[in-house]
Design an enzyme around this catalytic site. Structure first.
Site, PDB file in Angstrom:
ATOM      1  N   GLY A  29       0.833  -1.202   0.000  1.00 46.57           N
ATOM      2  CA  GLY A  29       0.000   0.000   0.000  1.00 46.57           C
ATOM      3  C   GLY A  29       0.868   1.253   0.000  1.00 46.57           C
ATOM      4  CB  SER A  30      -0.049   4.767  -0.644  1.00 45.60           C
ATOM      5  OG  SER A  30      -1.042   4.910   0.366  1.00 45.60           O
ATOM      6  CB  THR A  31       1.154   3.801   4.642  1.00 45.68           C
ATOM      7  OG1 THR A  31      -0.070   4.491   4.392  1.00 45.68           O
ATOM      8  CG2 THR A  31       1.834   4.373   5.873  1.00 45.68           C
ATOM      9  N   GLY A  86       0.530  -0.965   6.443  1.00 45.85           N
ATOM     10  CA  GLY A  86      -0.514   0.037   6.638  1.00 45.85           C
ATOM     11  C   GLY A  86      -1.837  -0.619   7.010  1.00 45.85           C
ATOM     12  CB  ALA A  87      -4.434  -0.522   8.848  1.00 40.97           C
ATOM     13  CE  LYS A  98      -2.750  -5.178   6.530  1.00 41.58           C
ATOM     14  NZ  LYS A  98      -2.421  -3.992   5.702  1.00 41.58           N
ATOM     15  N   GLY A  99      -6.863  -4.655   3.285  1.00 42.85           N
ATOM     16  CA  GLY A  99      -7.268  -5.359   2.084  1.00 42.85           C
ATOM     17  C   GLY A  99      -7.915  -4.518   1.016  1.00 42.85           C
ATOM     18  N   GLY A 101      -6.415  -2.728  -0.765  1.00 44.85           N
ATOM     19  CA  GLY A 101      -5.457  -2.817  -1.878  1.00 44.85           C
ATOM     20  C   GLY A 101      -5.430  -4.225  -2.466  1.00 44.85           C
ATOM     21  CD  GLU A 107      -1.847  -6.340   3.175  1.00 48.67           C
ATOM     22  OE1 GLU A 107      -3.030  -6.446   3.540  1.00 48.67           O
ATOM     23  OE2 GLU A 107      -1.378  -5.286   2.703  1.00 48.67           O
TER      24      GLU A 107
HETATM   25  O1  DER Z   1      -4.643  -3.235   1.231  1.00 47.17           O
HETATM   26  C1  DER Z   1      -4.023  -3.182   2.272  1.00 47.17           C
HETATM   27  O2  DER Z   1      -4.131  -4.025   3.201  1.00 47.17           O
HETATM   28  C2  DER Z   1      -3.176  -1.962   2.543  1.00 47.17           C
HETATM   29  O3  DER Z   1      -2.186  -2.247   3.499  1.00 47.17           O
HETATM   30  C3  DER Z   1      -4.116  -0.909   3.094  1.00 47.17           C
HETATM   31  O4  DER Z   1      -4.723  -1.440   4.174  1.00 47.17           O
HETATM   32  C4  DER Z   1      -3.405   0.393   3.451  1.00 47.17           C
HETATM   33  O5  DER Z   1      -3.106   0.998   2.255  1.00 47.17           O
HETATM   34  P1  DER Z   1      -2.671   2.540   2.230  1.00 47.17           P
HETATM   35  O6  DER Z   1      -1.441   2.630   3.095  1.00 47.17           O
HETATM   36  O7  DER Z   1      -2.388   2.789   0.771  1.00 47.17           O
HETATM   37  O8  DER Z   1      -3.824   3.350   2.761  1.00 47.17           O
END
Ligand code: DER
Length: 235
Positions: A29-31, A86-87, A98-99, A101, A107
């Site tokens: 994910g972006s974080t 991330g979450a 989560k999920g 993405g 994960e």
């Molecule tokens: O899809 C996922 O599980 C990612 O970790 C999501 O939960 C967090 O994505 P983000 O950091 O782009 O908001």
């Protein structure tokens, strides 16, 4: 500060807990992307050594390969020292959604195998209780008879006014396919789904369901970046 700058702050804070020699779960994910970038940077500077990364998605695998982070998998390293990810939502008990993405299965496999699991978020992810935001609660299912499984999931949470939607690829009418060749049903709740553990167990009892996006009692540390700085909370 932009949301991405907050994500980067949280990610960099988490990487301070990475020690040389660790087997690391690399989130998606972006974080988490910022954490992977930072780990690669410290490896290049020689400030970190002998790191092995276990990626939680093909996307993170590709990012790590391009950055030269040595990679392995759970077959070789069934125990992971630290996972950083991330979450989409975090509640006060550090339960997660989560999920969104699409990487929830790998994960959850990696993060469940981790001795420590640091969740990195910007403050927009904090919620009173998960699943109540009206946003997607992802469930990975087998493609076989997905309509049947979707109906069974909706019936499980009829009282909570649950509606399920098959996730499609962006700007497409084709079903999204996960790294594992499965489909994702996104569940939307109008009311609180009630006891999370009971909901989790009920979803997993349905034949055809592979995994869901509730990560209950898994995170060990939460790092939140907000306008007032970065806070860290241990479970
Ligand atoms: O899809 C996922 O599980 C990612 O970790 C999501 O939960 C967090 O994505 P983000 O950091 O782009 O908001």
């Amino acid at each position: 500060l932009t949301q991405d700058e907050l994500k980067k702050m949280a990610a960099y804070k988490a990487v301070e807990f990475v020690q040389s020699g660790m087997v690391l779960g690399l989130g998606t994910g972006s974080t988490a992307k910022h954490a992977v970038d930072r780990i690669a940077e410290l490896l290049k500077q020689g400030k970190l050594k002998n790191i092995v990364g276990i990626p939680t998605s093909n996307m993170t695998r590709d990012q790590a390969v391009s950055l030269g982070i040595p990679l392995s998998d759970l077959d070789t390293h069934p125990i992971v020292d630290l996972a950083i990810d991330g979450a989409d939502e975090v509640d006060p008990e550090m339960n997660l959604v989560k999920g969104r993405g699409g990487s929830l299965l790998r994960e959850k496999m990696v993060e469940a195998a981790s001795k420590k699991f640091i969740v990195i978020v910007d403050e927009s992810k904090l919620v009173k209780h998960i699943g109540g935001s009206g946003l997607a609660m992802p469930v990975e299912i087998v493609p076989f008879c997905w309509k049947f499984t979707l109906k069974r999931l909706e019936m499980l949470f009829m009282e909570a006014g649950c509606v399920g939607k098959l996730r499609l690829f962006k700007d497409s009418d084709k079903p999204f396919i996960t790294d594992n060749g499965n489909y994702i049903i996104d569940l939307y709740f109008k009311k609180d789904m009630g006891d999370l553990k009971a909901a989790s167990d009920a979803i997993l009892r349905l034949a055809g369901v592979v995994e869901h996006g509730m990560f209950l009692d898994m995170a060990t540390t939460l790092i939140v970046a907000g306008e007032f700085g970065v806070t860290l909370k241990n479970k």
